[in-house]
Scaffold this active site. Sequence first.
Site, PDB file in Angstrom:
ATOM      1  N   ARG A 117       0.849  -1.199   0.000  1.00 45.57           N
ATOM      2  CA  ARG A 117       0.000   0.000   0.000  1.00 45.57           C
ATOM      3  C   ARG A 117       0.878   1.240   0.000  1.00 45.57           C
ATOM      4  O   ARG A 117       1.768   1.396   0.828  1.00 45.57           O
ATOM      5  CB  ARG A 117      -0.911   0.004   1.226  1.00 45.57           C
ATOM      6  CG  ARG A 117      -1.718   1.299   1.411  1.00 45.57           C
ATOM      7  CD  ARG A 117      -2.620   1.182   2.621  1.00 45.57           C
ATOM      8  NE  ARG A 117      -3.301   2.425   2.957  1.00 45.57           N
ATOM      9  CZ  ARG A 117      -3.027   3.182   4.013  1.00 45.57           C
ATOM     10  NH1 ARG A 117      -2.049   2.834   4.862  1.00 45.57           N
ATOM     11  NH2 ARG A 117      -3.698   4.291   4.250  1.00 45.57           N
ATOM     12  N   ARG A 148      -9.161  19.291   8.331  1.00 44.31           N
ATOM     13  CA  ARG A 148      -8.165  19.403   9.394  1.00 44.31           C
ATOM     14  C   ARG A 148      -8.221  20.765  10.063  1.00 44.31           C
ATOM     15  O   ARG A 148      -8.666  21.760   9.471  1.00 44.31           O
ATOM     16  CB  ARG A 148      -6.751  19.184   8.843  1.00 44.31           C
ATOM     17  CG  ARG A 148      -6.525  17.785   8.303  1.00 44.31           C
ATOM     18  CD  ARG A 148      -5.078  17.528   7.954  1.00 44.31           C
ATOM     19  NE  ARG A 148      -4.905  16.178   7.407  1.00 44.31           N
ATOM     20  CZ  ARG A 148      -4.751  15.094   8.141  1.00 44.31           C
ATOM     21  NH1 ARG A 148      -4.728  15.203   9.466  1.00 44.31           N
ATOM     22  NH2 ARG A 148      -4.611  13.908   7.588  1.00 44.31           N
ATOM     23  N   LYS A 166     -13.319   2.819  -0.050  1.00 39.77           N
ATOM     24  CA  LYS A 166     -13.051   2.761   1.389  1.00 39.77           C
ATOM     25  C   LYS A 166     -14.343   3.119   2.124  1.00 39.77           C
ATOM     26  O   LYS A 166     -14.873   4.223   1.958  1.00 39.77           O
ATOM     27  CB  LYS A 166     -11.926   3.722   1.763  1.00 39.77           C
ATOM     28  CG  LYS A 166     -10.573   3.272   1.241  1.00 39.77           C
ATOM     29  CD  LYS A 166      -9.472   4.276   1.528  1.00 39.77           C
ATOM     30  CE  LYS A 166      -9.123   4.349   2.988  1.00 39.77           C
ATOM     31  NZ  LYS A 166      -7.947   5.238   3.222  1.00 39.77           N
ATOM     32  N   THR A 214      -6.871  -1.134   9.603  1.00 45.26           N
ATOM     33  CA  THR A 214      -6.692  -0.193  10.715  1.00 45.26           C
ATOM     34  C   THR A 214      -6.506  -0.875  12.073  1.00 45.26           C
ATOM     35  O   THR A 214      -7.364  -1.633  12.529  1.00 45.26           O
ATOM     36  CB  THR A 214      -7.856   0.818  10.845  1.00 45.26           C
ATOM     37  OG1 THR A 214      -8.208   1.308   9.559  1.00 45.26           O
ATOM     38  CG2 THR A 214      -7.413   1.992  11.729  1.00 45.26           C
TER      39      THR A 214
END
Length: 472
Positions: free
Chosen positions: A36, A77, A222, A280
């Site tokens: 990845r 963010r 995803k 994860t």
Amino acid sequence: MLPQSPRTKIVATIGPASRSPDLLKQMVLSGMSVARLNFSHGSYDDHAQTVALLRDVSRELDMPVTLLQDLQGPKIRVGQLPAGSIPLTDGGLLTLMPEDAYAGEPGTAAIDYPYLAEEAEPGTQILLDDGLLELRVKHVAERAVQCEVVKGGILKSRKGVNLPSLNLLLPSMTEKDKADLAFGVLQGVDWVSLSFVRQAEDLRSLKALLGEHKADVAIIAKIEKPQAVENLETILDECDGVMVARGDMGVEVSPERVPMIQKHIIRRCNQRGIPVITATQMLESMIQNPRPTRAEASDVANAIVDGTDAVMLSGESAVGAYPLDAVGMMARIACEVEKEVEFENHPPVKNDEANAISEALNAIDSMLELRCIVALTTSGYSALLAAAERPRAVVVALTPYEAIYHRLNLVWGVRPVLMAQEVTTLEEAAAYIDVVLRERNMAQSGDRILIMGGIPFGQSGTTNFLKLHRLS
């Protein structure tokens, strides 16, 4: 005979801890099938160097190594704080402002999402730093959103912002994502994953961009947003694979719901024959420690029992102290689980010729001792059909195309082999298969194998025959 290796595929994120030729080679030999490339980090030079190293390793070992480009997506963010961080006290106040209106006043912070004031209302939940900090909107005045601190702590610059209840006015791909995709296509990535998918249209937009680049790259959705869980069926209609991305999902959805959502997504992917990655914090403690916790080992094992095609390492292999040990541990867990688990047989999604073939394959595999199943494939379709049945026998996918050779290496139980010659008849194919299986120590004289594919040879997407064959 076929050497012991996990049928569940291992995805390892490549980063500073693992970007060396010798280590990458050892990781592949230890069980890494997919590398990845996380485009949230690293320069183009870093990624280009990694791609070149991985392709060299693949050629040297004569083993496929799949390249998965993971696009950053539209992550919100916190802006740059004057002192780098600010303390937030339970019950205190913090005012969030768009970056172009932020002047660094005490009690304020910038975020890079300009529409918060338009969408938020009193009571809206705002999570910061992967959910470690929590705010509730009290009041909205023009472009300023005043919030009460529910869970305090230290807020640092550039930490993530999650708004679980809002359907955000964000594009599915940022300008950075589009530039990164163009770079990935030039580098020859095998799969590209789209972050923060919310609806099927997001994937159609990605397909359109790939079309503009004339790129035949498989796409992964995803699943990490509540909207994606709600729209799962239409999303599955548009993607080639799925990643259960539990990081942001565990922030945007209450943590107690994540395990059953994970099981549901894996089950639906299995039923449709779509490869699925579980990702994860699978062996998170191995970032610092040479062994995982018992809970982490159980987490990996349970994902495999559920039917995941692949399990993924993130920080463990990218920045951790034990990247090779993490790959090896995942491989050993997978091999141990696969000895015991009996996978559920799913009814065909469509009543057509190809699915009838796959049902017949399942019956043959359950009744006869097969050394392996050989799928002759130009598009990967035959191998996907075989793997979806979760057969006892290993699926050896013979393909003349390097892109399909690497792409299929993500799929559970499939061992891709790149064909060195063209076959035009079933007799030629059987003779060639005999040679390949012997050369690779995958079978020997007298072994029974099952051959599947499509006639006429070379016609993509047609799976219409099964042939029982004994090696001469």
